[in-house]
Design a protein around this motif. Structure first.
Motif, PDB file in Angstrom:
ATOM      1  N   THR A  72       0.833  -1.203   0.000  1.00 13.46           N
ATOM      2  CA  THR A  72       0.000   0.000   0.000  1.00 13.46           C
ATOM      3  C   THR A  72       0.870   1.257   0.000  1.00 13.46           C
ATOM      4  OG1 THR A  72      -0.109   0.120   2.418  1.00 13.46           O
ATOM      5  CG2 THR A  72      -1.767  -1.242   1.297  1.00 13.46           C
ATOM      6  N   ARG A  73       0.275   2.369  -0.374  1.00  9.61           N
ATOM      7  CA  ARG A  73       0.994   3.639  -0.426  1.00  9.61           C
ATOM      8  C   ARG A  73       1.527   4.032   0.956  1.00  9.61           C
ATOM      9  NH1 ARG A  73       0.216   8.207  -4.156  1.00  9.61           N
ATOM     10  NH2 ARG A  73       1.152  10.086  -3.273  1.00  9.61           N
ATOM     11  N   GLU A  74       0.795   3.648   2.009  1.00 11.99           N
ATOM     12  CA  GLU A  74       1.224   4.002   3.367  1.00 11.99           C
ATOM     13  C   GLU A  74       2.536   3.326   3.754  1.00 11.99           C
ATOM     14  OE1 GLU A  74      -2.645   5.119   2.578  1.00 11.99           O
ATOM     15  OE2 GLU A  74      -1.891   3.041   2.531  1.00 11.99           O
ATOM     16  N   LEU A  76       5.098   3.089   1.786  1.00 13.28           N
ATOM     17  CA  LEU A  76       6.194   3.688   1.025  1.00 13.28           C
ATOM     18  C   LEU A  76       6.792   4.876   1.745  1.00 13.28           C
ATOM     19  CD1 LEU A  76       4.688   3.686  -2.598  1.00 13.28           C
ATOM     20  CD2 LEU A  76       6.003   1.884  -1.456  1.00 13.28           C
ATOM     21  N   TRP A  83      10.128   7.169  -4.628  1.00  9.66           N
ATOM     22  CA  TRP A  83       9.309   6.433  -3.677  1.00  9.66           C
ATOM     23  C   TRP A  83       9.943   5.060  -3.472  1.00  9.66           C
ATOM     24  CZ3 TRP A  83       4.945   8.455  -1.280  1.00  9.66           C
ATOM     25  CH2 TRP A  83       4.506   9.687  -1.772  1.00  9.66           C
ATOM     26  N   ALA A  97       4.558   7.275  -6.812  1.00  8.98           N
ATOM     27  CA  ALA A  97       4.089   6.216  -5.915  1.00  8.98           C
ATOM     28  C   ALA A  97       3.369   5.117  -6.690  1.00  8.98           C
ATOM     29  CB  ALA A  97       3.178   6.799  -4.844  1.00  8.98           C
ATOM     30  N   ASP A  98       2.582   5.513  -7.682  1.00  7.18           N
ATOM     31  CA  ASP A  98       1.843   4.514  -8.457  1.00  7.18           C
ATOM     32  C   ASP A  98       2.780   3.559  -9.181  1.00  7.18           C
ATOM     33  OD1 ASP A  98      -0.565   5.526  -7.621  1.00  7.18           O
ATOM     34  OD2 ASP A  98      -0.936   6.703  -9.440  1.00  7.18           O
ATOM     35  N   LEU A 101       4.414   1.216  -6.619  1.00 11.68           N
ATOM     36  CA  LEU A 101       3.468   0.187  -6.188  1.00 11.68           C
ATOM     37  C   LEU A 101       3.262  -0.858  -7.277  1.00 11.68           C
ATOM     38  CD1 LEU A 101       0.804   2.396  -4.369  1.00 11.68           C
ATOM     39  CD2 LEU A 101       2.387   0.776  -3.309  1.00 11.68           C
TER      40      LEU A 101
END
Length: 321
Positions: A72-74, A76, A83, A97-98, A101
């Motif tokens: 999840t983004r959290e 990172l 990122w 971030a995308d 991920l």
């Protein structure tokens, strides 16, 4: 006269054949072994999450493959440019971030599939020194300031407990081959590196004694005690030189490969070399005949995946006919 002590590893209880599926995890030396296996057409997946140096990070990666929940983004971090994730190598970091991920979740899924299908697992332990961030061991510090981490050395019992729980869990019913990386971690100092390797070696021996499915290949001893010379290291005096890697592979073949694999290996290597051959005249009948002979050799080895080589030979025949 003998000027060195040559190591001849005994045949291992963990044997590797062309019908096996292999997952290799660990330090960059694991990548060298995986590269040799892949070049010889074995079914091998190497370090889906990137290079892993310490046993706890190897164990964490395996657990993440066994229960592959999405990253999840959290989870990172962002350093103002990239990122990143403390459980993945920097190769999976990205400017967005995308994208990070996407890369990390693809890697985790690839690891999950490799773990599911593997019946042979090679773990290469690089260092017993670990860095903790907020109380958790990280696989990579991503060039963050040293003040953000706590550095400590794992004890033998902690290593054995962590890897032993895998043998009885996600790695159950798999054959496991342990190695200790001969790569020297000079950042720990020579004394710290020696203590680290000793802890890893003792842990590997205890795991071998405790579990029948575990064996140990002495890559570390071959480089440090058999070769025992700086000419077998790269220019950085840390990593093994190509000649040393080739020598370790020569010792690995009789120790770890099963009888059928050892019999087939020279023919497999010859076909791979033939595919890399650059003909003097690709349009000649002699070259087309050469390609047809290679396709006949490939047809005689249906258990080996020569898809790439077959395509090259067939294409060469077609475009030059």
């Amino acid at each position: 006269m003998k000027f060195r002590t040559e190591i001849e590893p005994a045949p291992l209880s963990v044997r590797i054949g062309y019908d096996n599926r292999i997952l290799t995890l660990g330090s960059c030396f694991a990548a060298h072994i995986a590269g040799r296996l892949a070049a010889a057409k074995f079914h091998v997946v190497e370090n889906p999450s990137g290079i892993l140096f310490n046993p706890l990070s190897i164990a964490a990666a395996i657990r993440s493959y066994a229960s592959p929940t999405p990253v999840t983004r959290e989870e990172l971090g962002f350093d103002g440019e990239m990122w990143y994730h403390y459980g993945f190598h920097g190769d999976f970091s990205a400017p967005t971030a995308d994208e990070a991920l996407r890369r990390m979740n693809a890697a985790r899924q690839a690891g999950a599939e490799a773990l599911r299908t593997a019946d042979r697992v090679i773990l290469t332990l690089g260092t017993a020194w670990v860095y903790e961030h907020n109380g958790k061991v990280v696989a990579n510090c991503h060039r963050r300031p040293a003040s953000e981490f706590t550095r400590r050395r794992l004890g033998v019992a902690e290593i054995v407990e962590s890897l032993g729980s895998l043998v009885e869990g996600p790695l159950a019913r798999k054959q496991i081959l342990l190695t200790v990386s001969p790569v020297r971690h000079l950042g720990d100092g020579l004394e710290g590196n020696s203590v680290s390797k000793a802890a890893l070696r003792l842990a590997a021996e205890e795991l071998k004694q405790r579990f029948r499915c575990v064996d140990y290949f002495p890559a570390y001893e071959i480089l440090t005690d058999d070769l025992r010379d700086y000419r077998f290291y790269a220019d950085d005096l840390i990593h093994p030189a190509p000649q040393a890697i080739a020598y370790v592979w020569e010792k690995f073949i009789p120790a770890a490969l099963d009888d059928r694999a050892r019999l087939l290996l020279p023919e497999v290597e010859a076909i791979v070399a033939a595919a890399a051959h650059r003909p003097r005249n690709p349009r000649s009948e002699a070259h087309r005949a050469f390609c047809r002979r290679q396709l006949e050799r490939i047809a005689a080895l249906p258990e080996i995946d020569f898809q790439r080589e077959s395509a090259l030979f067939r294409l060469s025949i077609e475009i030059n006919s």
